[in-house]
Design a protein around this motif. Structure first.
Motif, PDB file in Angstrom:
ATOM      1  N   ARG A 143     -11.980  -5.199 -17.042  1.00  0.00           N
ATOM      2  CA  ARG A 143     -11.395  -3.889 -16.770  1.00  0.00           C
ATOM      3  C   ARG A 143      -9.969  -4.091 -16.292  1.00  0.00           C
ATOM      4  O   ARG A 143      -9.735  -4.370 -15.138  1.00  0.00           O
ATOM      5  CB  ARG A 143     -12.185  -3.155 -15.693  1.00  0.00           C
ATOM      6  N   GLY A 144      -9.041  -4.018 -17.195  1.00  0.00           N
ATOM      7  CA  GLY A 144      -7.623  -4.092 -16.859  1.00  0.00           C
ATOM      8  C   GLY A 144      -7.002  -2.776 -17.253  1.00  0.00           C
ATOM      9  O   GLY A 144      -7.244  -1.752 -16.643  1.00  0.00           O
ATOM     10  N   THR A 145      -6.254  -2.790 -18.339  1.00  0.00           N
ATOM     11  CA  THR A 145      -5.674  -1.553 -18.852  1.00  0.00           C
ATOM     12  C   THR A 145      -6.695  -0.758 -19.649  1.00  0.00           C
ATOM     13  O   THR A 145      -6.447   0.366 -20.040  1.00  0.00           O
ATOM     14  CB  THR A 145      -4.456  -1.857 -19.740  1.00  0.00           C
ATOM     15  N   GLY A 146      -7.840  -1.355 -19.909  1.00  0.00           N
ATOM     16  CA  GLY A 146      -8.936  -0.703 -20.621  1.00  0.00           C
ATOM     17  C   GLY A 146     -10.178  -1.543 -20.463  1.00  0.00           C
ATOM     18  O   GLY A 146     -10.184  -2.549 -19.753  1.00  0.00           O
ATOM     19  N   THR A 191     -12.711  -4.187 -21.884  1.00  0.00           N
ATOM     20  CA  THR A 191     -12.735  -5.243 -22.887  1.00  0.00           C
ATOM     21  C   THR A 191     -14.107  -5.894 -22.896  1.00  0.00           C
ATOM     22  O   THR A 191     -14.611  -6.277 -21.845  1.00  0.00           O
ATOM     23  CB  THR A 191     -11.656  -6.310 -22.600  1.00  0.00           C
ATOM     24  N   VAL A 222     -11.156  -4.445 -27.278  1.00  0.00           N
ATOM     25  CA  VAL A 222     -10.700  -3.501 -26.262  1.00  0.00           C
ATOM     26  C   VAL A 222     -11.114  -2.089 -26.677  1.00  0.00           C
ATOM     27  O   VAL A 222     -10.797  -1.635 -27.783  1.00  0.00           O
ATOM     28  CB  VAL A 222      -9.165  -3.568 -26.080  1.00  0.00           C
ATOM     29  N   GLY A 277      -9.628   4.578 -24.985  1.00  0.00           N
ATOM     30  CA  GLY A 277      -9.956   5.479 -23.873  1.00  0.00           C
ATOM     31  C   GLY A 277     -10.794   6.656 -24.348  1.00  0.00           C
ATOM     32  O   GLY A 277     -10.260   7.636 -24.843  1.00  0.00           O
TER      33      GLY A 277
END
Length: 82
Positions: free
Chosen positions: A18-21, A23, A65, A68
């Protein structure tokens, strides 16, 4: 995975990042293609296909990834022979 002749070869999610989305990580093997499905609840037996025909990475670990799409979301990875 999976290698059909190796009972220890299984397809499973290795990690969820969980970073920018979101994965998903899993081991891929040569001669197989992978697909990622998403469901909004566990009553959906398959879910909506998000991507298919994913080839195994040369490193042996695939990373995908998630776009959203909101929560809750349940993901499944499928495997097939091309």
């Amino acid at each position: 995975g999976t290698h059909a002749t190796n009972p220890l070869s299984v397809l499973k999610v290795l990690a969820v990042g969980r970073g920018t989305g979101l994965t998903l990580y899993w081991h891929g093997v040569a001669g197989r293609r992978y697909a990622v499905y998403r469901a909004t609840n566990l009553a959906e037996t398959v879910g909506t296909p998000l991507q298919s025909g994913i080839a195994p990475e040369p490193s042996g670990t695939n990373a995908w990834v998630a776009p959203g799409l909101g929560y809750p979301s349940f993901y499944r990875i499928g495997v097939s022979k091309p």
